[in-house]
Design an enzyme around this catalytic site. Sequence first.
Site, PDB file in Angstrom:
ATOM      1  N   ILE A  40      -6.203  10.208  10.194  1.00 41.21           N
ATOM      2  CA  ILE A  40      -5.105  10.782   9.431  1.00 41.21           C
ATOM      3  C   ILE A  40      -5.650  11.339   8.116  1.00 41.21           C
ATOM      4  O   ILE A  40      -6.551  10.760   7.504  1.00 41.21           O
ATOM      5  CB  ILE A  40      -4.031   9.713   9.131  1.00 41.21           C
ATOM      6  CG1 ILE A  40      -3.600   9.012  10.436  1.00 41.21           C
ATOM      7  CG2 ILE A  40      -2.824  10.341   8.442  1.00 41.21           C
ATOM      8  CD1 ILE A  40      -3.023   9.919  11.492  1.00 41.21           C
ATOM      9  N   ALA A  61     -12.155  -5.642  13.128  1.00 39.14           N
ATOM     10  CA  ALA A  61     -11.732  -6.989  13.518  1.00 39.14           C
ATOM     11  C   ALA A  61     -10.372  -7.334  12.919  1.00 39.14           C
ATOM     12  O   ALA A  61      -9.499  -7.906  13.588  1.00 39.14           O
ATOM     13  CB  ALA A  61     -12.779  -8.005  13.074  1.00 39.14           C
ATOM     14  N   SER A 114      -4.718   0.293  13.503  1.00 41.11           N
ATOM     15  CA  SER A 114      -5.669   1.400  13.488  1.00 41.11           C
ATOM     16  C   SER A 114      -6.223   1.612  14.885  1.00 41.11           C
ATOM     17  O   SER A 114      -6.339   0.655  15.673  1.00 41.11           O
ATOM     18  CB  SER A 114      -6.821   1.106  12.523  1.00 41.11           C
ATOM     19  OG  SER A 114      -7.856   2.056  12.653  1.00 41.11           O
ATOM     20  N   TYR A 161     -13.287  -4.306   9.195  1.00 37.21           N
ATOM     21  CA  TYR A 161     -12.031  -3.553   9.292  1.00 37.21           C
ATOM     22  C   TYR A 161     -11.520  -3.556  10.727  1.00 37.21           C
ATOM     23  O   TYR A 161     -10.340  -3.831  10.978  1.00 37.21           O
ATOM     24  CB  TYR A 161     -12.257  -2.122   8.809  1.00 37.21           C
ATOM     25  CG  TYR A 161     -11.030  -1.244   8.873  1.00 37.21           C
ATOM     26  CD1 TYR A 161     -10.099  -1.254   7.836  1.00 37.21           C
ATOM     27  CD2 TYR A 161     -10.808  -0.394   9.956  1.00 37.21           C
ATOM     28  CE1 TYR A 161      -8.969  -0.443   7.887  1.00 37.21           C
ATOM     29  CE2 TYR A 161      -9.680   0.419  10.007  1.00 37.21           C
ATOM     30  CZ  TYR A 161      -8.766   0.385   8.975  1.00 37.21           C
ATOM     31  OH  TYR A 161      -7.647   1.183   9.029  1.00 37.21           O
ATOM     32  N   GLY A 170       0.831  -1.195   0.000  1.00 34.06           N
ATOM     33  CA  GLY A 170       0.000   0.000   0.000  1.00 34.06           C
ATOM     34  C   GLY A 170       0.865   1.243   0.000  1.00 34.06           C
ATOM     35  O   GLY A 170       0.504   2.271   0.562  1.00 34.06           O
ATOM     36  N   ASN A 192       1.262  -1.935   5.184  1.00 27.06           N
ATOM     37  CA  ASN A 192       0.383  -0.777   5.329  1.00 27.06           C
ATOM     38  C   ASN A 192      -0.927  -0.931   4.570  1.00 27.06           C
ATOM     39  O   ASN A 192      -1.929  -0.294   4.919  1.00 27.06           O
ATOM     40  CB  ASN A 192       1.120   0.478   4.836  1.00 27.06           C
ATOM     41  CG  ASN A 192       0.191   1.648   4.650  1.00 27.06           C
ATOM     42  OD1 ASN A 192      -0.277   2.245   5.616  1.00 27.06           O
ATOM     43  ND2 ASN A 192      -0.103   1.995   3.397  1.00 27.06           N
TER      44      ASN A 192
END
Length: 258
Positions: free
Chosen positions: A197, A166, A150, A164, A14, A93
């Site tokens: 961000i 989890a 995150s 997401y 990423g 990432n």
Amino acid sequence: MTRPITTRIAVVTGGTSGIGLATARNLLERGCRVAVFGQKRINVESAAEALSRDFDSERVVARAVDLAASAQIGAFFQELEDLWGKPEILVCNAGMSPKGPDGPTPFQEITLDEWNAVLSVNLTGTMLCCQAVLPGMVERRFGRIVLVGSIAGRAMPRIAGTAYAASKAALAGFTRSLVSRFAAEGITVNVVAPGRIATEMAGPRDSAANRAAVARIPAGRMGEPEEIAAAIGFLTSDEAAFINGAIVDVNGGEYAPL
């Protein structure tokens, strides 16, 4: 001041936009050769052009890779080994967080396809990349792996969907497992958990979701990709050799597990 990491080979998944691209720049500034990949070819081409313009093009590789396709992951790492050698640094990432016009899919409406798609990129893709680099790290008795988690995997999710959250929470257990197996081999595995961000994934800075986020962040602003990249860059350095199995929260004070 952190000393440059000269000549090391780094991979950033990423790495063609947002936090990943900022991380690629950080590592290039530290002297690394950096290979990035992303799924969107237009982002790959843009990143390749920008990084090659600002740094030595011989130190940059950019490819289109789908993390949900294991064959593509394997082909990427084989190409990189043939070109430069085996990576000493891996930054995982890449991630996906499906959202519609009204936000994440409500829990009871999540389809198995959506659930599997998110985990295949955010968790399984991470596992496959780690499998690809760890043998070379063991050979050298040196390695740095940084997983980008995150705040959604650390605190009550406010914006992210269930799949997401989890997948990001699962990185903690995954990291503990790798640390228990590879710490004695000179390999560190850590997680950086960003808060809100200013990236493409977060949407426009003045969106309702971002205004609400800024209102609850003690720092009074969103974070910048370069601030996450700085934390990641440090964890890849020699000075961070004794930091292993840590989760570094970078969120302006929104979540402070003290």
